[in-house]
Design an enzyme around this catalytic site. Sequence first.
Site, PDB file in Angstrom:
ATOM      1  CD  GLU A 152      -2.775   0.894  -4.316  1.00  0.00           C
ATOM      2  OE1 GLU A 152      -2.751   0.177  -3.300  1.00  0.00           O
ATOM      3  OE2 GLU A 152      -3.790   1.033  -5.036  1.00  0.00           O
ATOM      4  CB  SER A 177      -5.478   0.570  -1.351  1.00  0.00           C
ATOM      5  OG  SER A 177      -4.538  -0.476  -1.509  1.00  0.00           O
ATOM      6  CE  LYS A 190      -9.882  -8.807   7.854  1.00  0.00           C
ATOM      7  NZ  LYS A 190      -9.790  -7.782   8.833  1.00  0.00           N
ATOM      8  CD  GLU A 222      -3.270   0.355   2.038  1.00  0.00           C
ATOM      9  OE1 GLU A 222      -4.129  -0.461   1.660  1.00  0.00           O
ATOM     10  OE2 GLU A 222      -3.230   0.813   3.184  1.00  0.00           O
ATOM     11  CB  CYS A 268      -6.901  -3.192   6.254  1.00  0.00           C
ATOM     12  SG  CYS A 268      -5.575  -2.146   5.818  1.00  0.00           S
ATOM     13  CD  GLU A 286     -11.201  -9.662   3.605  1.00  0.00           C
ATOM     14  OE1 GLU A 286     -10.940 -10.012   4.763  1.00  0.00           O
ATOM     15  OE2 GLU A 286     -10.572  -8.759   3.012  1.00  0.00           O
ATOM     16  CD  GLU A 305     -13.625 -10.891  -5.001  1.00  0.00           C
ATOM     17  OE1 GLU A 305     -14.554 -11.662  -5.359  1.00  0.00           O
ATOM     18  OE2 GLU A 305     -13.825  -9.853  -4.344  1.00  0.00           O
ATOM     19  CB  CYS A 362      -9.184  -4.253  14.199  1.00  0.00           C
ATOM     20  SG  CYS A 362      -8.914  -3.924  12.471  1.00  0.00           S
TER      21      CYS A 362
END
Lengths: 592, 166
Positions: free
Chosen positions: A287, A324, A363, A284, A304, A366, A371, A522
Amino acid sequence: METRMLNVKINGRDYQVPDGTTILRAAREYAKIDVPTLCYLEGISEEGACAICVVEIKGARNLQRACLTKVSEGMEVWTNTSRVREARKLNVELLLANHPKDCLTCERSQNCDLRELASELGVREVEFPRTRTEWLPVDNTSLSLVRDPNKCVLCRRCVNVCAKVQSVYAIDIMGRGSNSTVSTFLDEGLGNVECVNCGQCLLVCPTGAITERSEIPDVWKALGDPDKVVVVETAPAVRVAIGEEFGMPDGTQATGKMAAALRSLGFDEVFDTDFSADLTIMEEGFELIGRIKNGGVLPLITSCSPGWVKFAETFFPKVLDHVSTCKSPQQMFGTVTKTYWAEKMGIDPRKIVVVSVMPCTAKKFEKERPEMKTAFHYWQEKLGLKDEEAFKDVDCVLTTREAAKMIREAGIDFASLPDEDFDKPLGESTGAGVIFGATGGVMEAALRTAYEVMTKKSLAKLDFEDVRGLEGIKSADIDIDGTILKVAVANGLGNARVLMEQVQKGESPYHFIEIMCCPGGCLGGGGQPISDNPDIKKKRAEAIYREDAGKPIRKSHENPEIKKIYKDFLGEPNSEKAHHLLHTEYCDRSCE
Amino acid sequence: MSMNLEDRLNENPELKKQFDELDVYIDEKASQQGSLINVMHRAQEIFGYLPDDVLYYVAKRLNVPRSTVYGVVTFYHFFSRVPKGRHTVSVCLGTACYVRGGSTVYDRVMKTLGIKAGETSQDRRFTLDLVRCVGACGLAPVVVIDKDTYGRMTPDKVVTLLNKYA
Ligand code: SF4
Ligand code: SF4
Ligand code: SF4
Ligand code: FES
Ligand code: FES
């Protein structure tokens, strides 16, 4: 203007409290008398829905709800008369009339406000007959959460958190009177609407009506299978909260005991998501540097937090190019384990089971995104695998609560375990990886690396105080050798929405934005232990920054195992291979 | 849902006309406070009931969360999510009507139309409702069809009455 002080009498004693104070606050803060509440959640849900908090006021005919009623001059309040006790008891009994009362097998039996109230008020039998003839259907549509409306007491806390804190509005009260339930648009279920799976509703629910979708049986099964290599990774915020589940003081750094406990459970390798947090910073950070140098789309926004990512896909699909392309640390970890590590160790990737312990319910969603099967694609040709043999990068996600539950089930005495280390190589991490668990942490970690990479100088001071702390939105100007980098940090999706509306209008003044779905980051995630300490987030954050300060290496780019993975496997940050394995894409969910 | 709604509207000029009519109303009223309930009212007038597409569409147009729209629709009894018949038959079972044989009238209506209260007949001719006192106790037992009140009903009379409505 000075607030007028009022004279009030509570249970026969005199107090002076500021004008505008509710009876509840006057009792709790000034008189140190507890008045039981069920639906009340300060600042978020103050609707007076349950009438458990009723008190007697001299001269008033009816009992009054302490959470709504403000004190007045000369008021005489009685919080504990037999009339009050009877009314409270009656109200709890009414709530229990349609309730399954199956505490024995209920997820929340250890910390259920309803069960506690019933026991405190001496409810022994419920005389009211059921008014519902059938059990309401359980909502099983979500990959992250399960809602059992039969255990719901219609306190509205979940509805208000979802609307006011997260600005998602996935749920509301549907129907009226005794037929009402908390549900979604067309009763389609959480999994079919805009719910981002954050679990904030679960954290505030006073009963067992909202629970995570448990993956404990899958993990026990994998651990019992001799053919599998079962690898566990633990997110940064778990280590500063899991101790609470075992009666340790709030804010205990339980990293070493957690590693020991997971090893005792039988995991073959105890690794650390902090490693892939460092990896995220490399990807990141580069990036960001790339976008700044090449005039790319700015601000760049972190990716994230899967709750935040789904929020962006649902409400801001037109500006997804700001987000991102980096996968979350959890998903990077799964991919790296099943490619780099598998190759290095000569293990068939199909035999590896990656279990992650997360402070997060999103999560769980996720890891099921279609993908997120990059390792499979990496191996497909090499091993000649058929499409049906596809495997996920991350197999199981346990919340902090679930991990603690397994440790209890195994009879492990957590608090008296010796401190142990993570396994190498994917257990190696830096202080920068640790602070991912607190709001502002990804920003700070990225700044540590971006600064040093861009200027080729060492930072004199690693602590970026401006981006720390629990405020909803923070911003700072960071001087990088004369170039000013404008950054902002938001936690909680209501705050994220504010920054995103600027981005959508093309009016965002920032270069780099960190967004975390959950309030506090988190450490306040929907998978964390349920706490009644109002300062719990502060305690956990302090523990995270202590953990960072105690780490020998505190910058991601100096993690020796990170250097090694680039040298031996990935090449450069943002290389083609890194892009292929560690980056992802997003989709427009505005029609879901 | 919204995407294929567009397709469906292009294929169905009748439906498109209804949505256009709703649009006109929203354009006029949308800025007003409390407009959600008014818009849903108008929509029910236009469509006869509130199909799911309409709930979805109104949420988008008014920029109100879908869950809020659904909450409002399920809260008020006068909103219906199932198609209504061309006529609404309300049989009164208030005390006066009940003691004077209202339930035998209700039973016969159920049998004749083949539906229970809250349901609509297959041919969409009637929706059946139960009410508790319409304030015409002197005429008990009472049946209301659309806006007309009929008193001193008997099971046989009510069948003759129903036959008059197409
Ligand atoms: S929600 Fe509470 S009261 Fe209900 S079954 Fe679970 S523990 Fe018992
Ligand atoms: S998980 Fe989050 S988004 Fe979903 S209903 Fe709960 S609070 Fe709302
Ligand atoms: S699900 Fe829980 S938080 Fe939501 S209204 Fe019901 S009891 Fe309250
Ligand atoms: S706590 Fe006061 S009404 Fe629920
Ligand atoms: S009871 Fe039927 S009209 Fe009054």
